[in-house]
Design a protein around this motif. Structure first.
Motif, PDB file in Angstrom:
ATOM      1  N   ASP A   1     -18.312  -7.167  12.104  1.00  0.00           N
ATOM      2  CA  ASP A   1     -18.242  -6.609  13.455  1.00  0.00           C
ATOM      3  C   ASP A   1     -16.916  -5.892  13.685  1.00  0.00           C
ATOM      4  OD1 ASP A   1     -20.741  -7.563  14.106  1.00  0.00           O
ATOM      5  OD2 ASP A   1     -19.995  -9.415  15.019  1.00  0.00           O
ATOM      6  N   PHE A   2     -17.019  -4.654  14.144  1.00  0.00           N
ATOM      7  CA  PHE A   2     -15.850  -3.859  14.525  1.00  0.00           C
ATOM      8  C   PHE A   2     -15.821  -3.822  16.047  1.00  0.00           C
ATOM      9  CE2 PHE A   2     -13.208  -0.310  15.495  1.00  0.00           C
ATOM     10  CZ  PHE A   2     -12.349  -0.137  14.416  1.00  0.00           C
ATOM     11  N   VAL A   3     -14.793  -4.394  16.647  1.00  0.00           N
ATOM     12  CA  VAL A   3     -14.722  -4.517  18.102  1.00  0.00           C
ATOM     13  C   VAL A   3     -13.856  -3.421  18.710  1.00  0.00           C
ATOM     14  CG1 VAL A   3     -13.801  -5.929  19.986  1.00  0.00           C
ATOM     15  CG2 VAL A   3     -15.204  -6.979  18.219  1.00  0.00           C
ATOM     16  N   ILE A   4     -14.364  -2.845  19.801  1.00  0.00           N
ATOM     17  CA  ILE A   4     -13.594  -1.893  20.606  1.00  0.00           C
ATOM     18  C   ILE A   4     -13.428  -2.507  21.993  1.00  0.00           C
ATOM     19  CG2 ILE A   4     -13.593   0.360  21.736  1.00  0.00           C
ATOM     20  CD1 ILE A   4     -15.182   1.461  19.431  1.00  0.00           C
ATOM     21  N   THR A   5     -12.204  -2.602  22.478  1.00  0.00           N
ATOM     22  CA  THR A   5     -11.982  -3.101  23.829  1.00  0.00           C
ATOM     23  C   THR A   5     -11.710  -1.938  24.781  1.00  0.00           C
ATOM     24  OG1 THR A   5      -9.599  -3.428  23.486  1.00  0.00           O
ATOM     25  CG2 THR A   5     -11.059  -5.288  22.989  1.00  0.00           C
TER      26      THR A   5
ATOM     27  N   PRO B   1     -13.965   8.267  29.108  1.00  0.00           N
ATOM     28  CA  PRO B   1     -15.079   8.136  28.163  1.00  0.00           C
ATOM     29  C   PRO B   1     -14.663   7.786  26.739  1.00  0.00           C
ATOM     30  CG  PRO B   1     -14.994  10.341  29.172  1.00  0.00           C
ATOM     31  CD  PRO B   1     -13.691   9.689  29.400  1.00  0.00           C
ATOM     32  N   ALA B   2     -13.350   7.761  26.456  1.00  0.00           N
ATOM     33  CA  ALA B   2     -12.875   7.640  25.075  1.00  0.00           C
ATOM     34  C   ALA B   2     -13.442   6.451  24.310  1.00  0.00           C
ATOM     35  CB  ALA B   2     -11.344   7.620  25.041  1.00  0.00           C
ATOM     36  N   PRO B   3     -13.421   5.228  24.867  1.00  0.00           N
ATOM     37  CA  PRO B   3     -13.935   4.098  24.080  1.00  0.00           C
ATOM     38  C   PRO B   3     -15.415   4.242  23.715  1.00  0.00           C
ATOM     39  CG  PRO B   3     -12.663   3.336  25.969  1.00  0.00           C
ATOM     40  CD  PRO B   3     -12.898   4.796  26.164  1.00  0.00           C
TER      41      PRO B   3
ATOM     42  N   ILE C   1     -19.021  -3.353  18.397  1.00  0.00           N
ATOM     43  CA  ILE C   1     -19.184  -4.110  19.638  1.00  0.00           C
ATOM     44  C   ILE C   1     -18.185  -3.597  20.669  1.00  0.00           C
ATOM     45  CG2 ILE C   1     -19.074  -6.380  20.725  1.00  0.00           C
ATOM     46  CD1 ILE C   1     -19.842  -7.614  18.076  1.00  0.00           C
ATOM     47  N   ILE C   2     -18.697  -3.156  21.815  1.00  0.00           N
ATOM     48  CA  ILE C   2     -17.848  -2.655  22.894  1.00  0.00           C
ATOM     49  C   ILE C   2     -17.689  -3.755  23.930  1.00  0.00           C
ATOM     50  CG2 ILE C   2     -17.521  -0.831  24.596  1.00  0.00           C
ATOM     51  CD1 ILE C   2     -19.758   0.737  23.089  1.00  0.00           C
ATOM     52  N   LEU C   3     -16.465  -4.212  24.140  1.00  0.00           N
ATOM     53  CA  LEU C   3     -16.181  -5.219  25.160  1.00  0.00           C
ATOM     54  C   LEU C   3     -15.607  -4.517  26.388  1.00  0.00           C
ATOM     55  CD1 LEU C   3     -14.549  -8.034  22.971  1.00  0.00           C
ATOM     56  CD2 LEU C   3     -16.957  -7.737  23.617  1.00  0.00           C
TER      57      LEU C   3
ATOM     58  N   ASP D   1     -12.654  -6.282  12.090  1.00  0.00           N
ATOM     59  CA  ASP D   1     -11.596  -5.320  12.394  1.00  0.00           C
ATOM     60  C   ASP D   1     -11.787  -4.889  13.840  1.00  0.00           C
ATOM     61  OD1 ASP D   1      -9.362  -3.725  12.075  1.00  0.00           O
ATOM     62  OD2 ASP D   1     -10.027  -2.909  10.151  1.00  0.00           O
ATOM     63  N   ALA D   2     -10.785  -4.209  14.385  1.00  0.00           N
ATOM     64  CA  ALA D   2     -10.860  -3.901  15.804  1.00  0.00           C
ATOM     65  C   ALA D   2      -9.985  -2.726  16.191  1.00  0.00           C
ATOM     66  CB  ALA D   2     -10.460  -5.128  16.625  1.00  0.00           C
ATOM     67  N   ASN D   3     -10.324  -2.160  17.336  1.00  0.00           N
ATOM     68  CA  ASN D   3      -9.535  -1.141  18.018  1.00  0.00           C
ATOM     69  C   ASN D   3      -9.206  -1.731  19.390  1.00  0.00           C
ATOM     70  OD1 ASN D   3     -10.313   2.036  19.582  1.00  0.00           O
ATOM     71  ND2 ASN D   3      -8.344   1.331  18.851  1.00  0.00           N
TER      72      ASN D   3
END
Length: 278
Positions: free
Chosen positions: A35-39, A49-51, A72-74, A128-130
């Motif tokens: 899972d790659f997470v974007i907060t 709109p960037a995320p 995954i967008i949180l 991993d994550a952003n």
């Protein structure tokens, strides 16, 4: 503070050009599985709109590379905004099973070492994550003591300025535009900063000449790429008007992705660069 620095180095928000952008790109293209997470940052933040656009384009890379993983967008908000229907359509029609959108996910705790994010919508482990922390105006605005305060006298994190002339309320000789401002319905987009900058330039030029100048309100356009092959985008544009002393947006949204809008994204960028640097 040590953990915050660890998170910034290992999971950069990539809002800073250069090294952070390259680090995020490398992460995406080298990602293998999981899972790659974007907060999504809480409150006001740079490029609304960037995320969601990032999620779509990362999902495109995962799909292209046959990655066994998800994006995954949180999101602390209750729904995708702006251009929610357009992003949702892309996620469901192009990246079904790859993108998972989680609303009302207010972050309570981040453990960057063990790769766990605790939110009001549950706990999420990631490969991993952003990670994007809350945004605020840059250090220079704080150093100049131009930050607005709320009704309790606490700093809002954003510059205090007149929404028509963009003059700092503490010093009319200082003008504030772009990402540093808040309190008015102006998104923190590149187009908006460009539009505000032109208005301020005309205000200053008129004053030098001793002429009166009634500044217009700025405008905004924001394209978001949602597919890589073909290159397709969605768009929102807005004008603003003063009504009963309040600035109100008049937005036009095209949520139907198309190659024509994908092409227009590049043309918009070229026009902005010519306008600023040519």
């Amino acid at each position: 503070k040590r953990m915050a620095e660890y998170a910034r180095v290992h999971y950069p928000p990539a809002y800073i050009p250069g090294s952070e952008h390259l680090a995020l790109k490398r992460k995406i293209w080298e990602f293998e599985e999981g899972d790659f997470v974007i907060t999504v940052p809480p409150g006001a933040y740079r490029c609304p709109p960037a995320p969601y656009e990032r999620a779509a384009m990362i999902a495109y890379v995962f799909k292209k590379n046959n990655v066994d993983g998800r994006v995954i967008i949180l999101d602390p908000k209750g729904d995708i905004a702006p251009k929610g229907p357009g992003f949702r359509a892309a996620y469901e029609q192009l990246y079904l099973g790859i993108v998972e959108y989680v609303p009302n996910a207010v972050i309570k705790e981040v453990d960057p070492v063990n790769k766990i994010i605790k939110t009001t919508a549950g706990d999420f482990k990631f490969a991993d994550a952003n990670l994007s922390p809350p945004h605020q105006a840059g250090d220079l605005v704080w150093m100049a003591d131009l930050i607005a305060k709320d009704k309790d006298g606490k700093p809002t994190g954003w510059a205090d300025q007149d929404p028509i002339t963009f003059q700092a309320k503490a010093d009319p000789h200082v003008f504030l535009v772009g990402d540093v401002i808040s309190g008015v319905p102006y998104p923190k987009s590149g187009h908006m900063a460009n539009s505000q900058g032109k208005i301020v330039a005309k205000i200053i030029a008129s004053r030098i000449k001793g002429k009166e100048y009634k500044p217009p309100l700025p405008d905004n356009t924001c394209y978001s790429m949602v597919n890589g092959d073909p290159q397709e985008a969605i768009v929102v544009s807005a004008t603003y008007e003063l009504k009963d002393g309040k600035i109100e947006p008049r937005a036009r949204v095209i949520n139907e992705r198309s190659k024509a809008l994908g092409d227009a994204t590049y043309e918009w960028a070229k026009a902005i660069y010519r306008d600023m640097f040519a």
